[in-house]
Design an enzyme around this catalytic site. Structure first.
Site, PDB file in Angstrom:
ATOM      1  N   HIS A  75      19.381  58.079  28.753  1.00 41.81           N
ATOM      2  CA  HIS A  75      18.455  58.942  28.022  1.00 41.81           C
ATOM      3  C   HIS A  75      18.822  60.415  28.190  1.00 41.81           C
ATOM      4  O   HIS A  75      18.774  61.195  27.226  1.00 41.81           O
ATOM      5  CB  HIS A  75      17.028  58.695  28.509  1.00 41.81           C
ATOM      6  CG  HIS A  75      16.047  59.675  27.959  1.00 41.81           C
ATOM      7  ND1 HIS A  75      15.557  60.716  28.712  1.00 41.81           N
ATOM      8  CD2 HIS A  75      15.491  59.799  26.734  1.00 41.81           C
ATOM      9  CE1 HIS A  75      14.729  61.430  27.970  1.00 41.81           C
ATOM     10  NE2 HIS A  75      14.672  60.895  26.768  1.00 41.81           N
ATOM     11  N   GLU A  78      21.592  61.207  25.925  1.00 45.34           N
ATOM     12  CA  GLU A  78      21.145  61.320  24.529  1.00 45.34           C
ATOM     13  C   GLU A  78      20.784  62.777  24.208  1.00 45.34           C
ATOM     14  O   GLU A  78      21.143  63.313  23.158  1.00 45.34           O
ATOM     15  CB  GLU A  78      19.952  60.406  24.305  1.00 45.34           C
ATOM     16  CG  GLU A  78      19.309  60.537  22.936  1.00 45.34           C
ATOM     17  CD  GLU A  78      17.818  60.310  22.980  1.00 45.34           C
ATOM     18  OE1 GLU A  78      17.081  61.137  22.399  1.00 45.34           O
ATOM     19  OE2 GLU A  78      17.378  59.307  23.571  1.00 45.34           O
ATOM     20  N   HIS A  79      20.085  63.431  25.121  1.00 45.27           N
ATOM     21  CA  HIS A  79      19.745  64.845  24.938  1.00 45.27           C
ATOM     22  C   HIS A  79      20.999  65.715  24.872  1.00 45.27           C
ATOM     23  O   HIS A  79      21.099  66.622  24.042  1.00 45.27           O
ATOM     24  CB  HIS A  79      18.867  65.326  26.102  1.00 45.27           C
ATOM     25  CG  HIS A  79      17.436  64.914  26.003  1.00 45.27           C
ATOM     26  ND1 HIS A  79      16.408  65.813  25.892  1.00 45.27           N
ATOM     27  CD2 HIS A  79      16.850  63.684  26.013  1.00 45.27           C
ATOM     28  CE1 HIS A  79      15.243  65.178  25.829  1.00 45.27           C
ATOM     29  NE2 HIS A  79      15.494  63.876  25.914  1.00 45.27           N
ATOM     30  N   GLU A 155       9.584  66.015  30.000  1.00 45.24           N
ATOM     31  CA  GLU A 155       9.250  64.902  29.114  1.00 45.24           C
ATOM     32  C   GLU A 155       8.666  63.743  29.914  1.00 45.24           C
ATOM     33  O   GLU A 155       7.693  63.107  29.493  1.00 45.24           O
ATOM     34  CB  GLU A 155      10.498  64.437  28.362  1.00 45.24           C
ATOM     35  CG  GLU A 155      10.245  63.295  27.387  1.00 45.24           C
ATOM     36  CD  GLU A 155      11.513  62.848  26.678  1.00 45.24           C
ATOM     37  OE1 GLU A 155      11.512  61.713  26.149  1.00 45.24           O
ATOM     38  OE2 GLU A 155      12.503  63.606  26.656  1.00 45.24           O
TER      39      GLU A 155
END
Length: 453
Positions: A75, A78-79, A155
């Site tokens: 994840h 992904e950023h 997040e």
């Protein structure tokens, strides 16, 4: 960025349900596919209703592929894919997409990571050039990594740590899976996110992000004949990466039920749930997957379902009750029951009633008429599926990256149509065993008694 977790990605099942009404002989999306010399599979789903396309790049890597101690790296990366290359530095990718009237985003699941852009078809070459460039040409410095690490941690605080239901979900996963990496949260554990180094991130990128581990899906106003030269031009020249085998630990046999309780002052609506370890299309007793989908539709099919009618309408014990199942995992899946009590109803009373309903499903079962109606509802839900620009791309991408074939998607209506009442009964008895379940309680904090003077 969007994140999907295994329990919440019921959308995967809903997408499959959306495609059920196409005539069996006509297929579902009728895609075309070809493979480039470097091993990248390309899939085209024609939809000529508007001069736009959805361009999706799927990578066969998700949080379940992370090494122990490196949770959250899929994840996090992904950023970082939006941080730029030498050719398109900084925020160029996102800025160009926006200036050309397009939309973009990305998401990570346990089993895959995907990046997508929706844009006018005449801007497709621009998007393909930039996406191909960042597949192997990403430039990462500590100046890029450290601010994004803070974004990821924020997040996590916003979506998980500030959400009691999400926190409980993490602990349910950790209890349900004894050995499988689905026990880890997709976003990662905070201390491990903080410890991920630039070296870790680059090693992850260089291993997993390669054309032979990617699937390009383009849906919209384009044909395979038109797309092939573009794919060869922009993606075909990228060197093949290492051959990848996704080695996943196996889940051992479960012999004991587990219980998880979270009390939190932020809880306004308590809830009860029971999650059973279940097969998926790809793992376990997968012959039950289609029957479990039908069972889920019967039990979780809204206000007309027997579960809702019994617990909510007739007994008036809950404000909501239902069930869910998603078979679209590379690893095991879950079949879940849930309910939220009405005001004044004790959790013990609701739990007893839900356990009785589950036992009824196992021993008495559902009716043949309910099976027939559920299958019809699943088919009726898909009347307009092909009108959606992205539905086909989502369904096919999720299937291919979890070990399934295009034929499996195209034949889904036929397979659902052949599910029998006996198969639904057998699936329920095989899966709904308490020793392979976790029962979860989400409760408010107990009010402390005043101290005696």
């Amino acid at each position: 960025m969007i994140r999907f977790s295994a329990p919440s990605f019921i959308a995967g099942f809903l997408l499959y349900a959306l495609v059920a009404s196409a005539p069996a002989s006509a297929g579902v999306f009728n895609p075309q596919t070809f493979t480039l010399k470097n091993g990248m599979q390309v899939v085209v789903v024609e939809n000529h209703r508007a001069p736009v396309v959805s361009h999706m790049m799927w990578y066969k890597v998700g949080s379940a592929d992370e090494a122990p101690g490196k949770s959250g790296i899929a994840h996090f990366f992904e950023h970082l894919m939006f941080k730029g290359t030498k050719k398109f530095p900084g925020n160029t990718f996102s800025t160009r997409v926006a200036r050309n009237g397009g939309r973009e985003n990305a998401f990570t699941s346990h089993d895959y990571t995907a990046y997508y852009q929706s844009i006018a078809v005449d801007r497709l070459p621009m998007v393909m050039e930039m996406e191909a460039d960042r597949m192997r040409g990403l430039v990462l410095s500590d100046k890029d990594i450290e601010p994004e690490r803070l974004v990821v941690l924020e997040e996590r605080r916003e979506r998980t740590e500030n959400n009691p239901a999400a926190l409980l979900g993490e602990h349910v996963n950790a209890a349900l899976y004894l050995n499988h990496p689905y026990q880890r949260p997709i976003i990662g554990w905070p201390d491990e996110i903080k410890a991920l180094s630039r070296k870790d991130l680059l090693a992850f990128y260089r291993y997993w992000y390669a054309p032979n581990n990617a699937v390009l899906i383009v849906a919209g106003d384009i044909t395979a004949e038109q797309l092939r030269p573009l794919a060869e031009k922009y993606y075909g020249a990228i060197p093949r990466g290492p051959d990848i085998k996704r080695a996943r630990p196996q889940e051992p046999r479960h012999v004991a039920s587990r219980e998880v309780t979270l009390r939190d002052k932020r809880v306004r609506q308590p809830s009860w749930s029971r999650v059973f370890l279940a097969p998926s299309y790809s793992t376990g007793d997968s012959q039950h997957a289609y029957a479990l989908q039908v069972l889920s539709e019967i039990l979780g099919g809204g206000a007309t379902s027997p579960l809702h009618r019994s617990i909510v309408v007739e007994k008036k014990l809950a404000v909501a009750a239902g069930a869910g199942y998603d078979p679209d995992n590379l690893g095991p899946s879950e079949f879940q029951f849930y309910a939220s009590p009405r005001a004044g109803i004790s959790m013990a009373k609701l739990a007893k009633a839900m356990e009785a309903e589950i036992q009824k499903v196992i021993t008495v079962g559902v009716t043949a008429k309910a099976v027939s109606r559920a299958k019809k509802r699943m088919q009726d839900a898909a009347i307009y599926a092909r009108d959606s620009l992205r539905t086909g791309a989502y369904v096919l991408g999720g299937a291919i990256t979890t070990g399934r074939r295009i034929e499996d998607v195209e034949q889904w209506p036929e397979r659902i149509a052949t599910v029998t009442h006996a198969q639904v009964q057998a699936a329920a008895k095989a899966v709904l065993k308490k020793n392979q379940s976790v029962t979860a309680y989400l409760l408010p904090l107990r009010k402390s008694k005043p101290k005696a003077k």
